[in-house]
Design an enzyme around this catalytic site. Structure first.
Site, short mmCIF file in Angstrom:
data_model
loop_
_atom_site.label_atom_id
_atom_site.label_comp_id
_atom_site.label_asym_id
_atom_site.label_seq_id
_atom_site.Cartn_x
_atom_site.Cartn_y
_atom_site.Cartn_z
N ASP A 1 0.83 -1.21 0.00
CA ASP A 1 0.00 0.00 0.00
C ASP A 1 0.86 1.27 0.00
O ASP A 1 0.64 2.18 -0.79
CB ASP A 1 -0.94 0.03 1.22
CG ASP A 1 -2.04 -1.02 1.12
OD1 ASP A 1 -1.94 -1.90 0.25
OD2 ASP A 1 -2.99 -0.96 1.92
O1 PMV Z 1 -8.26 -5.24 1.69
P1 PMV Z 1 -6.83 -5.10 1.97
O2 PMV Z 1 -6.16 -3.93 1.34
O3 PMV Z 1 -6.54 -5.20 3.43
O4 PMV Z 1 -6.15 -6.30 1.19
C1 PMV Z 1 -5.61 -7.39 1.76
C2 PMV Z 1 -4.97 -8.23 0.73
C3 PMV Z 1 -4.75 -9.65 1.21
O5 PMV Z 1 -4.13 -10.34 0.15
C4 PMV Z 1 -6.07 -10.30 1.54
C5 PMV Z 1 -3.88 -9.70 2.45
C6 PMV Z 1 -2.42 -9.38 2.23
O6 PMV Z 1 -1.74 -9.10 3.25
O7 PMV Z 1 -1.91 -9.43 1.10
#
Ligand code: PMV
EC number: 2.7.1.36
Length: 307
Positions: free
Chosen positions: A139
């Site tokens: 992110d």
């Molecule tokens: O919804 P988010 O941004 O928290 O996405 C999580 C993505 C996952 O693959 C489910 C978890 C991860 O740590 O990659």
């Protein structure tokens, strides 16, 4: 006063499967967190939620970020911080990372020191650790550098992907909040119970991402849309969809989207649809009339910058 803004993000392919080493693709989007820094006693004010309390996670994250900067440079910790974010909170669009990145950038600018984006990313990651105990770093990396990224086992690769202006992504917020960590755990348990089946699903997810990389490079929108649907199906298979996610996916496709899928942890959160420019107004308007929270995004290729 110095101000910076940083984009939110969307996971386009491969969420959850990435946790066990499969590749995933994410991109930065045209929804931003803006942070301004000026001299004053330490005070954090959000345009959306008002004064940030000292015992909140956000306050602690900001403190951690400021301390990190001061372990490298000497800079006044007496600053007033103003936050204005258009990224929905807790929906998987990287709102906290965009905020940390914008703050790191604005604070370093305010401190009048020499810095580059790599440092902004490292400092923002420190704040992310306060918010999510074990963030992958995707992110904040997307919020810092923008564009598309492939990531696998903690390694990020910037993709030279550029989509044209002939398509948009529609984002529909289910407004069902969920805890990523809990859903990830459930998926891992399912894998333990049915390893010989799940292994095949994970292999399919890896193959899907490889194919998606090619389709993105070629701007083959029909294929990208089809792969989004396949990806949604795999996410349904591992139990992370929700009836609302499925309903929205079906609606988006019925209205003419090239593809749609849940994005991020699932069980609510957001659904994304890929739509041709000629249909975007119509579909967005119809969904809004039906009571859905919907907005359009395009990729952000620039990442954090001063504003
Ligand atoms: O919804 P988010 O941004 O928290 O996405 C999580 C993505 C996952 O693959 C489910 C978890 C991860 O740590 O990659």
């Amino acid at each position: 006063m110095t101000c910076s803004k940083a984009p939110g993000k969307i996971v386009l392919f491969g969420e959850h499967f990435v946790v066990k080493g499969a590749p995933a693709i994410g991109f930065a989007v045209s929804k931003y967190a803006k942070v301004c820094v000026e001299d004053g006693s330490l005070n954090i004010i959000s345009k959306q939620t008002g004064r940030v309390e000292q015992d909140s996670l956000l306050y602690r994250a900001v403190k951690r970020l400021i301390t990190k900067v001061n372990s490298i440079f000497e800079c006044s910790e007496d600053v007033k911080i103003l936050i204005d974010s258009e990224i929905p909170i807790g929906s998987g669009m990287g709102s906290s990372a965009a905020l940390s990145v914008a703050l790191a950038h604005a604070y370093l600018t305010h401190c009048n020191v020499d810095f580059d984006k790599k440092l902004v990313n490292e400092i923002a990651y420190e704040a992310e650790k306060e918010v999510h105990s074990k963030p992958s770093g995707i992110d904040n990396t997307l919020a810092t550098f923008g564009g598309f990224l492939k990531y696998r086992s903690g390694v990020f690769e910037k993709l030279e992907v550029r989509l044209g202006e002939e398509v948009y992504f529609l984002v529909v917020n289910t407004n069902l909040r969920r805890q990523t960590g809990k859903i990830v755990e459930e998926v891992l348990k399912l894998y333990e119970k049915y390893p010989e089946i799940l292994e095949n699903v994970y292999n399919a997810a890896s193959a899907l991402v490889e194919k998606a990389l090619k389709s993105l490079e070629e701007r083959d929108y029909e294929s990208i849309g089809r792969l989004m649907l396949l990806n949604h199906g795999l996410l349904w298979t591992i139990g992370v969809s929700h009836e609302v996610n499925d309903l929205i996916v079906h609606k988006l496709v019925a209205k003419g989207c090239l593809g749609a899928k849940l994005s991020g942890a699932g069980k609510g959160g957001i659904v994304i649809g890929l739509v041709k420019e000629s249909l975007v107004d119509k579909i967005e308007g119809e969904l809004r009339n039906e009571g859905f929270e919907v907005f359009r995004v395009t990729p952000d290729y620039e990442g954090v910058r001063n504003v």
